[in-house]
Design a protein around this motif. Structure first.
Motif, PDB file in Angstrom:
ATOM      1  N   LEU A  36      -3.180   2.664  -8.829  1.00  0.00           N
ATOM      2  CA  LEU A  36      -1.772   3.052  -8.779  1.00  0.00           C
ATOM      3  C   LEU A  36      -1.344   3.570  -7.405  1.00  0.00           C
ATOM      4  N   ALA A  37      -2.275   3.559  -6.452  1.00  0.00           N
ATOM      5  CA  ALA A  37      -2.002   4.154  -5.140  1.00  0.00           C
ATOM      6  C   ALA A  37      -0.821   3.521  -4.415  1.00  0.00           C
ATOM      7  N   SER A  38      -0.616   2.228  -4.622  1.00  0.00           N
ATOM      8  CA  SER A  38       0.447   1.544  -3.891  1.00  0.00           C
ATOM      9  C   SER A  38       1.818   1.715  -4.528  1.00  0.00           C
ATOM     10  N   PHE A  39       1.864   2.258  -5.729  1.00  0.00           N
ATOM     11  CA  PHE A  39       3.153   2.446  -6.389  1.00  0.00           C
ATOM     12  C   PHE A  39       3.813   3.729  -5.921  1.00  0.00           C
TER      13      PHE A  39
ATOM     14  N   SER B 200       8.470  -1.084 -15.682  1.00  0.00           N
ATOM     15  CA  SER B 200       7.572  -0.204 -14.952  1.00  0.00           C
ATOM     16  C   SER B 200       6.246  -0.879 -14.640  1.00  0.00           C
ATOM     17  N   GLU B 201       6.081  -1.233 -13.381  1.00  0.00           N
ATOM     18  CA  GLU B 201       4.822  -1.857 -12.969  1.00  0.00           C
ATOM     19  C   GLU B 201       3.683  -0.856 -13.077  1.00  0.00           C
ATOM     20  N   LEU B 202       4.018   0.396 -12.931  1.00  0.00           N
ATOM     21  CA  LEU B 202       3.014   1.452 -13.000  1.00  0.00           C
ATOM     22  C   LEU B 202       2.380   1.508 -14.388  1.00  0.00           C
ATOM     23  N   VAL B 203       3.225   1.528 -15.430  1.00  0.00           N
ATOM     24  CA  VAL B 203       2.722   1.561 -16.804  1.00  0.00           C
ATOM     25  C   VAL B 203       1.901   0.306 -17.093  1.00  0.00           C
ATOM     26  N   GLN B 204       2.418  -0.823 -16.638  1.00  0.00           N
ATOM     27  CA  GLN B 204       1.733  -2.082 -16.903  1.00  0.00           C
ATOM     28  C   GLN B 204       0.393  -2.176 -16.186  1.00  0.00           C
TER      29      GLN B 204
ATOM     30  N   ALA C  63       2.385  11.122  -5.075  1.00  0.00           N
ATOM     31  CA  ALA C  63       1.385  12.018  -5.678  1.00  0.00           C
ATOM     32  C   ALA C  63       1.988  12.791  -6.846  1.00  0.00           C
ATOM     33  N   VAL C  64       2.627  12.070  -7.751  1.00  0.00           N
ATOM     34  CA  VAL C  64       3.247  12.694  -8.922  1.00  0.00           C
ATOM     35  C   VAL C  64       2.152  13.238  -9.841  1.00  0.00           C
TER      36      VAL C  64
ATOM     37  N   PRO D 146      -6.151  16.658 -14.676  1.00  0.00           N
ATOM     38  CA  PRO D 146      -4.926  16.354 -13.932  1.00  0.00           C
ATOM     39  C   PRO D 146      -5.149  15.133 -13.038  1.00  0.00           C
ATOM     40  N   LEU D 147      -4.079  14.409 -12.785  1.00  0.00           N
ATOM     41  CA  LEU D 147      -4.171  13.199 -11.976  1.00  0.00           C
ATOM     42  C   LEU D 147      -2.919  13.076 -11.133  1.00  0.00           C
ATOM     43  N   ARG D 148      -3.084  12.858  -9.837  1.00  0.00           N
ATOM     44  CA  ARG D 148      -1.916  12.656  -8.964  1.00  0.00           C
ATOM     45  C   ARG D 148      -1.750  11.156  -8.751  1.00  0.00           C
TER      46      ARG D 148
END
Lengths: 265, 265
Positions: free
Chosen positions: B258-261, B89-93, B220-221, B213-215
């Protein structure tokens, strides 16, 4: 390990193949390098026929553990798999190494060795080994699943390794539960902490149990919660001379070994 | 992401898989091993079912017997699935170094969580270097009804979905329903006025946590970002004046990074 061998090994070990087992094999097929897998990939990796894979995969999508992309026709693990045991303590290889090292100490010193960590106001056992030739009578409460943070040497050793604010926070909680014991407990803890500060370990003979002597030392590894390593033996054999000469120093050496293993894990 | 509903014959298989995974989930991030009886208590499943499922888990290496032999603990196999997810997960990293910055600055634990049924599941987590209590981890599961991160998530939902989810939470709360509802409303009011909510004792007594909260990502999860610590006598002024601004800053930073993920871990 090739996927073929893995599936063979499993089929041999599991004569009763259940849908649950199949589901786990499927979930295991995904790896850090294989994030998105199609039906054929999953069949190859899990060793199951494609039709079975499809059925199980669809079940897992319904249950929310897999995500399916209709465009690419591939599956990936859903975030909810993180709730399926990722919180498991420690890395298996490191734990195995630690276990071997504990066994070495236990056999050499003829004592029970226990590795514990704090869970709320108790020390819970993570791992425990008995000496090869146990000289301890079997009816002694040598291996305890849980010990009190405030009134056991294991607890004192762990408390002494914590930052002061945290220790105060925990002591506050303990005292709130047993206000009448507060002062006595605090005194004993201060005593134990002084010993840990000076010698690196704390010892206690015939205190926790009339027939038992205990030596406990904190184990602090980078990035992990604090743990405590302790050895328990018959009170008659845990003399202060023996503690000073061998039990204590070797327990500290064991703790140091754990730190090393952790760094190189 | 879609699934085809199963044929009737697959219903039994689906149930077995669902139950089996429920057992794995029941271990949570707990350190202490669980016996079959405790698993019965946690899952509400019949004893015979639990026994069969733990047997499968044992054979496949997802659990092993704890020292003492009576209970089970998670083994390396259980960690594998979550690891595959997180490691790929690139997002977590990308998120965790940013979270670590906040964690170190305020000496708190920082978590990014997604909804999972009636709970919040930690998908990313960092603890400040000095923190030793409140050591949760990725894969930790916390109740949505009572925690700040759960309330923050609710605050991020649109009215219709929020109402629906609250109904579910209140229904599941049983006797504590009134209290749960009050606390959520209080948090929602905080979120409306200052963009974050603070809850004391939502997870454990003396834990204070602030969340918003965070999208995340292109999809926009909706997630919750929280920071928490253990302390006696929490300082609400501090939370408001220091923690909330810092948390918002981190949220903005994460949102950008994280916008690009895609958005899912």
């Amino acid at each position: 390990m090739s996927t073929q061998r893995v599936s063979d090994k499993r089929h041999r070990a599991c004569p009763m193949v259940t849908p649950f087992a199949r589901a786990l094999w499927l979930l295991e097929a995904f790896t850090e390098n294989a994030r998105w897998l199609g039906n054929r990939d999953l069949a190859a990796r899990s060793g199951m026929p494609a039709s079975t894979v499809w059925r199980i995969a669809q079940s897992l999508v319904i249950l929310g553990y897999l995500l399916y992309d209709a465009e690419t026709r591939k599956y990936r693990l859903a975030p909810s798999v993180l709730a399926l045991g990722y919180g498991a303590v420690g890395h298996a290889a490191v734990q195995l190494k630690a276990h071997e090292q504990m066994q070495g100490y236990a056999d050499l010193q003829s004592v029970q060795v226990t590795l514990g960590t704090r869970e709320r106001l108790e020390i819970v056992t993570l791992d425990s080994v008995s000496p090869a030739l146990s000289r301890l009578p079997s009816d002694l409460p040598v291996s305890v699943a849980r010990a009190s943070l405030a009134s056991s040497p294991m607890g004192w050793a762990l408390l002494s390794a914590l930052p002061e604010s945290e220790r105060n926070y925990l002591m506050h909680k303990v005292e709130r539960r047993a206000p009448q014991d507060g002062l006595r407990m605090r005194r004993r803890i201060i005593q134990a902490m002084a010993q840990v500060r000076e010698a690196g370990y704390c010892s206690s003979v015939s205190e926790w149990h009339p027939d038992l002597g205990i030596v406990a030392a904190p184990v602090l590894c980078e990035g992990r919660a604090p743990r405590v390593i302790s050895c328990v033996g018959h009170a008659s054999r845990i003399t202060s001379a023996r503690v000073q000469r061998e039990l204590g120093p070797r327990l500290l050496a064991l703790a140091a070994q754990f730190r090393q293993s952790d760094i190189h894990a | 992401m879609s699934a085809v509903p199963p044929k009737r014959g697959d219903a039994a298989a689906l149930l077995t898989v669902s139950r089996g995974l429920m057992v794995l989930r029941a271990f949570r991030s707990d350190v202490a091993p669980l016996s079959n009886a405790e698993l019965v208590q946690r899952t509400g499943l019949p004893k015979a079912t639990i026994s069969r499922l733990t047997s499968t888990l044992l054979q496949l290496g997802f659990v092993r017997r704890a020292p003492g032999g009576r209970a089970f603990e998670l083994a390396a196999g259980a960690r594998g699935m979550g690891h595959a997810l997180v490691a790929s997960s690139e997002l977590v990293q990308a998120a965790e170094p940013i979270m670590q910055g906040l964690a170190d600055r305020l000496e708190v634990s920082v978590a990014l969580a997604m909804p999972d049924g009636l709970d919040m599941l930690y998908i990313a987590y960092r603890a400040g270097r000095g923190v030793a209590t409140l050591r949760l981890r990725r894969g930790a599961v916390l109740p949505m009804a009572t925690t700040s991160v759960g309330h923050a998530y609710l605050g991020g939902l649109d009215e219709h979905n929020r109402r629906r989810q609250m109904e579910r939470l209140v229904a599941a709360a049983g006797e504590g329903a009134g209290d749960v509802e009050r606390r959520i409303e209080s948090s929602l009011a905080d979120l409306a006025s200052q963009g974050a909510c603070t809850v004391i004792g939502g997870y454990r007594r003396d834990i204070v946590a602030t969340a918003l909260p965070l999208r995340v990502g292109r999809q926009a999860v909706l997630m919750g970002l929280s920071c928490g610590k253990a302390c006696v006598g929490p300082d609400l002024a501090l939370e408001k004046d220091v923690v909330v601004p810092a948390l918002k800053e981190t949220a903005a930073c994460l949102h950008e990074r994280l916008a690009s993920f895609d958005g899912l871990p």
